[in-house]
Design a protein around this motif. Structure first.
Motif, PDB file in Angstrom:
ATOM      1  N   SER A 139       0.817  -1.214   0.000  1.00 59.27           N
ATOM      2  CA  SER A 139       0.000   0.000   0.000  1.00 59.27           C
ATOM      3  C   SER A 139       0.850   1.263   0.000  1.00 59.27           C
ATOM      4  CB  SER A 139      -0.926  -0.003   1.219  1.00 59.27           C
ATOM      5  OG  SER A 139      -0.152  -0.006   2.398  1.00 59.27           O
ATOM      6  N   ASN A 184      -8.875   5.168  -0.449  1.00 59.21           N
ATOM      7  CA  ASN A 184      -7.562   4.523  -0.350  1.00 59.21           C
ATOM      8  C   ASN A 184      -7.151   4.319   1.100  1.00 59.21           C
ATOM      9  OD1 ASN A 184      -6.845   4.044  -3.090  1.00 59.21           O
ATOM     10  ND2 ASN A 184      -6.636   6.249  -3.331  1.00 59.21           N
ATOM     11  N   ARG A 216      -1.809   3.116  -3.797  1.00 57.15           N
ATOM     12  CA  ARG A 216      -2.582   4.207  -3.196  1.00 57.15           C
ATOM     13  C   ARG A 216      -3.785   4.577  -4.057  1.00 57.15           C
ATOM     14  NH1 ARG A 216       2.512   6.154  -1.773  1.00 57.15           N
ATOM     15  NH2 ARG A 216       2.517   7.609  -3.493  1.00 57.15           N
ATOM     16  N   SER A 217      -3.748   4.285  -5.335  1.00 59.48           N
ATOM     17  CA  SER A 217      -4.879   4.630  -6.193  1.00 59.48           C
ATOM     18  C   SER A 217      -5.765   3.420  -6.494  1.00 59.48           C
ATOM     19  CB  SER A 217      -4.369   5.234  -7.503  1.00 59.48           C
ATOM     20  OG  SER A 217      -3.650   4.277  -8.239  1.00 59.48           O
TER      21      SER A 217
END
Length: 187
Positions: A6, A45, A12-13
């Motif tokens: 992550s 996210n 993250r997207s």
């Protein structure tokens, strides 16, 4: 600091709206500004990061305790009910876990063989048994999983009362929306 999937820009997207609905066929976002869209994406996210962290915690606890997820849920239930001074029967445990009585018997046999639980006669119902966690397993769970779970308290305590109310409302609404069948209104 340990790197996790992550931590990368791609991860993250993974959960934001644009990444998951690029053609806006699921959600009409014509009335949502770019800044709002970006912030909502960051929120989604962040939820994904929380789910990943919880999954890693759960997997680590299962490895440490050498138990599966249902076993861990059963032990957690026994710990909480024990703190309340409540007696637990196999039927109550089956209901809490949402599993059959046959599956519960197998689960209890497995936990008993591993010295994690004790079955004893019910003090007021001769036909029933009670189930309780052993002191050793309770101590191990408290020292591993319990300490990790306590960190959630610290994150919540850093918020002020108004912020906590907003988070509570958001999480409850999200849970409700996720449990609402497609096409039905949650309102």
């Amino acid at each position: 600091m340990q790197d996790h999937p992550s931590d990368s820009a791609g991860a993250r997207s993974m959960f934001d709206l644009v990444s998951n609905d690029p053609d806006a066929s699921l959600i009409d976002r014509s009335s949502i500004g770019e800044d709002e869209l970006r912030q909502i994406g960051e929120l989604m996210n962040a939820l994904g990061e929380l789910r990943a962290a919880e999954r890693r915690l759960s997997e680590a606890a299962q490895r440490y305790m050498r138990l599966n997820e249902t076993d861990m849920r059963a032990l957690h239930f026994l710990i909480v009910t024990g703190y309340r001074g409540e007696l637990v029967t196999p039927g109550q445990l089956a209901q809490h876990l949402g599993i059959s009585t046959a599956s519960t018997t197998k689960l209890l046999d497995r936990l008993e063989r591993g010295a994690h639980i004790v079955r004893a006669p019910h003090p007021t119902d001769r036909r029933a048994l009670t189930v309780s966690i052993t002191p050793e397993t309770h101590r191990a769970a408290r020292e591993s999983v319990g300490r990790q779970q306590a960190r959630r308290f610290h994150a919540a305590a850093r918020l002020d009362a108004a912020e906590r109310e907003i988070v509570i409302r958001f999480l409850r609404e999200m849970a409700s929306d996720l449990e609402t069948p497609d096409g039905a209104s949650a309102d």
